[in-house]
Design an enzyme around this catalytic site. Structure first.
Site, PDB file in Angstrom:
ATOM      1  N   SER A 125       0.833  -1.194   0.000  1.00 19.78           N
ATOM      2  CA  SER A 125       0.000   0.000   0.000  1.00 19.78           C
ATOM      3  C   SER A 125       0.869   1.245   0.000  1.00 19.78           C
ATOM      4  O   SER A 125       1.984   1.236   0.548  1.00 19.78           O
ATOM      5  CB  SER A 125      -0.852  -0.028   1.271  1.00 19.78           C
ATOM      6  OG  SER A 125      -1.401   1.229   1.515  1.00 19.78           O
ATOM      7  N   TYR A 150      -2.010  -1.354  10.918  1.00 25.49           N
ATOM      8  CA  TYR A 150      -2.256  -1.919   9.586  1.00 25.49           C
ATOM      9  C   TYR A 150      -1.117  -1.543   8.640  1.00 25.49           C
ATOM     10  O   TYR A 150      -0.548  -2.396   7.951  1.00 25.49           O
ATOM     11  CB  TYR A 150      -3.600  -1.415   9.020  1.00 25.49           C
ATOM     12  CG  TYR A 150      -3.728  -1.621   7.532  1.00 25.49           C
ATOM     13  CD1 TYR A 150      -3.970  -2.885   7.000  1.00 25.49           C
ATOM     14  CD2 TYR A 150      -3.568  -0.554   6.635  1.00 25.49           C
ATOM     15  CE1 TYR A 150      -4.051  -3.074   5.629  1.00 25.49           C
ATOM     16  CE2 TYR A 150      -3.648  -0.735   5.272  1.00 25.49           C
ATOM     17  CZ  TYR A 150      -3.900  -1.999   4.769  1.00 25.49           C
ATOM     18  OH  TYR A 150      -3.961  -2.179   3.411  1.00 25.49           O
ATOM     19  N   LYS A 154       2.020  -3.851   6.545  1.00 20.07           N
ATOM     20  CA  LYS A 154       2.438  -3.811   5.131  1.00 20.07           C
ATOM     21  C   LYS A 154       3.929  -3.542   5.034  1.00 20.07           C
ATOM     22  O   LYS A 154       4.654  -4.198   4.278  1.00 20.07           O
ATOM     23  CB  LYS A 154       1.654  -2.716   4.385  1.00 20.07           C
ATOM     24  CG  LYS A 154       0.173  -2.985   4.266  1.00 20.07           C
ATOM     25  CD  LYS A 154      -0.097  -4.213   3.418  1.00 20.07           C
ATOM     26  CE  LYS A 154      -1.548  -4.597   3.366  1.00 20.07           C
ATOM     27  NZ  LYS A 154      -1.771  -5.953   2.860  1.00 20.07           N
TER      28      LYS A 154
END
Ligand code: NAD
Ligand code: UFG
Length: 340
Positions: A125, A150, A154
């Site tokens: 992302s 989160y 990644k």
């Protein structure tokens, strides 16, 4: 190629299955259905024109079931979508995010290498860039400080996969950094079906338009952007899906470790999106300006030229296609897949 698609029942996974089959690949899906349902896969098979897509309802943290799956199939590569993705929830439940996203990936790649499959495409992302040092963002831009667990999953998974590839050059690892995926398949049969109140802009807009929510809250109008609202690089999910098929070509020629931005290179503000939605679809989207949302950056858009240069991939669909297809999906499925 025969591809293992983890998280293949989800929003980006289902659209990617369509592009994979269109390009002549076959796929096996593994998904625990924690954020998706059988119906999504059923409709995806219908769009592709096959009786069904081979599916294992299984958690990627479950090593024994993954081992059995790899005994059943010989895969050329894995496209790894499976993961939890709600930013706010990750702040409330960090352990669950690290366990599921990082633990799941560690188990997956260990089982892969034990079975001789060392080709992986990972859903990363733009969030890994943190507060970007330059705009547009190129892949040479350093990774930054993430604002939530989160995002850290990644960033950490990227690091883990890169380290594994450096230690064992038989691995081919493609890290795809998505910007803001929106839109839906033009058929309106599949699309984004968030649980509860949407966190992201586009599903919020469509739920307001369909009458499920009274108004959109616009998080801040005092950013240093042309109209004061946040600017993002929205990309149609069908373009994003095609990017994975292009990335398989890189894997096929033994790319080693590669990172690609998948975006359009254009930044649109929140109000640009609202106005385009109203203009293209002829519906009204009431909104109210609210305070800024913690952790948001003012502007974030990609330089996607590396993907064009090296993969021959570029986004083809524009903002009008994105708002039309998002609405087409929501209008036909006001309650998402639950209606069936
Ligand atoms: P999604 O939630 O629709 O799909 C993810 C799928 O993974 C779901 O079907 C879910 O049931 C499954 N899953 C989750 N944990 C699992 C586990 N432990 N075992 C098996 N299956 C599991 O999300 P999406 O929007 O399709 O996103 C796909 C990937 O792309 C995710 O990794 C996400 O973090 C990443 N990504 C998404 C966006 C976005 O805005 N949608 C942006 C950047 C990156
Ligand atoms: N926004 C609103 N109101 C809303 C929702 C969003 O004004 O109800 C605004 C945000 O403030 C931001 C823009 O709309 O300016 C886009 O917000 P999203 O939540 O749709 O997307 P983000 O850019 O915050 O985050 C998304 C994904 C993350 C991913 C990130 C970078 O949700 O998973 O893109 O790829 F990490």
């Amino acid at each position: 190629m025969k591809i293992l698609v983890t998280g293949g029942a989800g929003f980006i996974g289902t659209h990617t299955l369509i592009e994979l089959y269109r390009a002549g690949h076959t796929a096996v899906v593994v998904d625990n259905l924690s954020n998706s349902c059988h119906e999504a896969l059923r409709r995806t098979a219908e769009i592709i024109g096959v009786d069904g897509i081979p599916f294992y309802e299984c958690d990627i943290c479950d090593r024994i079931r993954l081992e059995l799956l790899f005994c059943d199939h010989q895969f050329d590569a894995c496209i790894h979508f499976a993961g939890k993705k709600a930013v706010g929830e990750s702040v409330e439940m960090p352990w669950e995010y690290y366990d599921n996203n990082i633990g799941g990936t560690l188990t997956l790649v260990d089982v892969m290498r034990r079975h001789g499959c060392r080709n992986i495409i990972f859903s990363s992302s733009a969030t890994v860039y943190g507060e970007p040092a330059e705009m547009p963002i190129t892949e040479a831009c350093p990774k930054g400080v993430c604002t939530n667990p989160y995002g850290w999953t990644k960033s950490m998974i990227e690091q883990i996969l890169a380290d594994m590839q450096r230690a064992d050059p038989q691995w081919n690892v493609v890290l795809l950094r998505y910007f803001n995926p929106v839109g839906a398949h033009p058929s309106g049969r599949i699309g984004e079906d968030p649980n509860g109140t949407p966190n992201n802009l586009m599903p919020y807009i469509t739920q307001v338009a369909v009458g499920k929510r009274a108004e959109l809250g616009v998080f801040g109008d005092d950013y240093p952007t042309p109209d004061g609202t946040g600017v993002r690089d929205y990309i149609h999910v069908v373009d994003l899906a095609a990017g994975h098929v292009s990335a398989l070509q890189a894997i096929g020629r033994g790319c080693g470790l590669e990172v690609y931005n998948l975006g359009t290179g254009h930044g649109y503000s929140v109000l640009d999106m609202v106005k385009a939605f109203e203009r293209v679809n002829g519906v009204h989207v009431p909104y109210a300006i609210k305070p800024r949302r913690a952790g948001d950056v003012a502007t974030c858009y990609s330089d996607p030229s590396k993907a064009l240069r090296e993969l021959g991939w570029q986004a083809r669909l524009g903002i009008d296609d994105m708002v039309r297809d998002s609405w087409n999906w929501q209008r036909q499925n006001p309650d998402g897949f639950a209606a069936d």
